[in-house]
Scaffold this motif. Sequence first.
Motif, short mmCIF file in Angstrom:
data_model
loop_
_atom_site.label_atom_id
_atom_site.label_comp_id
_atom_site.label_asym_id
_atom_site.label_seq_id
_atom_site.Cartn_x
_atom_site.Cartn_y
_atom_site.Cartn_z
N UNK A 65 0.79 -1.23 0.00
CA UNK A 65 0.00 0.00 0.00
C UNK A 65 0.82 1.27 0.00
N UNK A 66 2.15 1.16 -0.03
CA UNK A 66 3.02 2.33 -0.06
C UNK A 66 4.24 2.03 -0.92
N UNK A 67 4.85 3.05 -1.52
CA UNK A 67 6.09 2.82 -2.28
C UNK A 67 7.26 2.58 -1.34
N UNK A 68 8.26 1.87 -1.85
CA UNK A 68 9.44 1.55 -1.03
C UNK A 68 10.67 1.54 -1.91
N UNK A 69 11.82 1.61 -1.26
CA UNK A 69 13.10 1.45 -1.93
C UNK A 69 13.64 0.06 -1.61
N UNK A 70 13.94 -0.72 -2.65
CA UNK A 70 14.55 -2.03 -2.45
C UNK A 70 16.03 -1.86 -2.14
N UNK A 71 16.51 -2.58 -1.14
CA UNK A 71 17.90 -2.49 -0.71
C UNK A 71 18.46 -3.90 -0.53
N UNK A 177 3.23 -0.23 10.56
CA UNK A 177 3.09 1.20 10.29
C UNK A 177 3.42 1.54 8.84
N UNK A 178 3.57 0.54 7.99
CA UNK A 178 3.94 0.80 6.60
C UNK A 178 2.99 1.77 5.93
N UNK A 179 1.70 1.62 6.17
CA UNK A 179 0.72 2.46 5.45
C UNK A 179 0.82 3.92 5.87
N UNK A 180 1.53 4.22 6.96
CA UNK A 180 1.66 5.60 7.42
C UNK A 180 2.95 6.26 6.93
N UNK A 181 3.75 5.54 6.15
CA UNK A 181 5.10 6.03 5.87
C UNK A 181 5.17 7.18 4.86
N UNK A 182 4.06 7.66 4.39
CA UNK A 182 4.10 8.90 3.63
C UNK A 182 4.22 10.11 4.53
N UNK A 183 3.98 9.92 5.81
CA UNK A 183 4.01 11.01 6.77
C UNK A 183 5.45 11.37 7.12
N UNK A 184 5.71 12.62 7.45
CA UNK A 184 7.06 13.01 7.88
C UNK A 184 7.46 12.29 9.17
N UNK A 185 8.74 11.98 9.27
CA UNK A 185 9.28 11.46 10.52
C UNK A 185 9.06 9.99 10.77
N UNK A 205 13.31 -3.81 2.19
CA UNK A 205 12.51 -2.70 1.70
C UNK A 205 12.53 -1.58 2.73
N UNK A 206 12.68 -0.36 2.25
CA UNK A 206 12.66 0.82 3.11
C UNK A 206 11.45 1.66 2.72
N UNK A 207 10.52 1.78 3.66
CA UNK A 207 9.34 2.63 3.49
C UNK A 207 9.59 3.93 4.25
N UNK A 208 9.54 5.03 3.55
CA UNK A 208 9.88 6.32 4.15
C UNK A 208 9.37 7.43 3.23
N UNK A 209 9.35 8.68 3.71
CA UNK A 209 9.02 9.79 2.81
C UNK A 209 9.94 9.79 1.59
N UNK A 210 9.40 10.20 0.45
CA UNK A 210 10.14 10.13 -0.80
C UNK A 210 11.50 10.82 -0.75
N UNK A 211 11.65 12.00 -0.17
CA UNK A 211 12.98 12.62 -0.14
C UNK A 211 14.03 11.76 0.55
#
Length: 336
Positions: A65-71, A177-185, A205-211
Motif C-alpha cells: 500500500x506504499x512505495x518503497x526502496x529495495x535495498x 506502520x507501513x501504510x503511514x510512511x508517507x508522513x514526515x518522521x 525494503x525501506x518505506x519512508x518519505x520520498x525525499x
Amino acid sequence: MSRPVHGGRLREAARRHGLPPECWLDLSTGISPWSYPLPPVPEEVWRRLPEEDDGLDELVHAVFGRPALAVPGTQAAISRLPALLPEVRRVLVPHPSYGEHAHAWRTHAVLRCAPSADEIDARLDEVDALVLVHPNNPTGARFPAWKLHAWHRRLAGRGGWLIVDEAFLEPGEAGSLVVETGSPGLVVLRSLGKFWGLAGLRFGLVFAPEPLRERLAALLDPWAVSHPARWAARLALADSAWQERQRARLAAASLALATMLEESGLRVGGRTSLFVWVETPRAPTLAAALERHGILVRRFDDPPGLRFGLPADAAQSERLRAALFEAIAETPRISS
C-alpha cells in the motif's frame, strides 16, 4: 563500540565442539525453517544486470500500500540512516534488541531503556529519534497501534523520527506502520529474511518519505540489489496463497515450541511466530549444555536469556525436547 554478535555462527560452534555442521540443530537465528520454494533461477537472470522497471516497485506498492526502496538487506539501510538524518543527535534504542541499530548510531548519544511502553514514554522527550524493533527481537514485546502512532506524532511534531524495524512482523499482520510512511518522521524496514526464510537473498525494503528514499538510493551503488534477488522477491511477494499457509504453520510451530519450553520447566517471557524468548539467569549454563547435545540457540547476557528458533519437524522437536530435559538435569539449579 564493538560489532554485535549474531546467531547463526554454526561453523564456529562446530569447530568448538568438534561436531560437523550437518550434525547440528541450529535454532539460533529466528529465521523460518521453511523457505519460500523458489524455482530454478532462469539463465537470463544470472546473465543480465538488474533493471529497475521490472515490475518489482509496482508489486511492492500493491502488496504493502506504499512505495518503497529495495535495498540489499535492511542492514544496508540501518547502517546508512544516521548519515541521512543529520538533525538527529540523541537516539532512544530499547534494550535488549537487535544490536546493529545501536551500533549504527554509535557516534550519537544513544540512550537505552527497557522495551516497555512506560520506559519509552518516560524518555521520549529527551531524544530526536526512537529506533524500535517491532515485535522486539529477542523479547517479542509488542505495542498497540495507538501507542506507536502517539510516539510518531510526539517525535514528528518537533522534527524527530520514529524508525521501526518490522523484520519479525508477518505480511498483513496487524500493527504494521507501513501504510503511514508517507508522513514526515517515519521510517519502516521490512525484508524477506525471516517470514519467507530467505535471509541469504539479502533483500529488504525501506518505506519512508520520498525525499529520504531518494537520498538513500543515492548512497547505494548501482545495481545494489542483485537481479536474482529482485526476481525472487517478485515471486515471493506475489504468492499470497503460500503466505497464508506459512502463517498457519508458523503459528502452530511457535505455540508448540512455547508449550515444550514451559513443560521443560522454563518460563516463556515472550514470543513471535518465529522464535520464543526465555529469560533465565542460567542462560549461559543451559546454552552450553545444549551445545554439548549439538543444539545451537541464541544466548543473551544482558539480561540473561535464550532465544529459541523453530524446529522444522517432529524429529527436530523431539531432539530438542530430549536435549532440554537432559540439559536441565545437568544444571539442576536452573531457574526461570
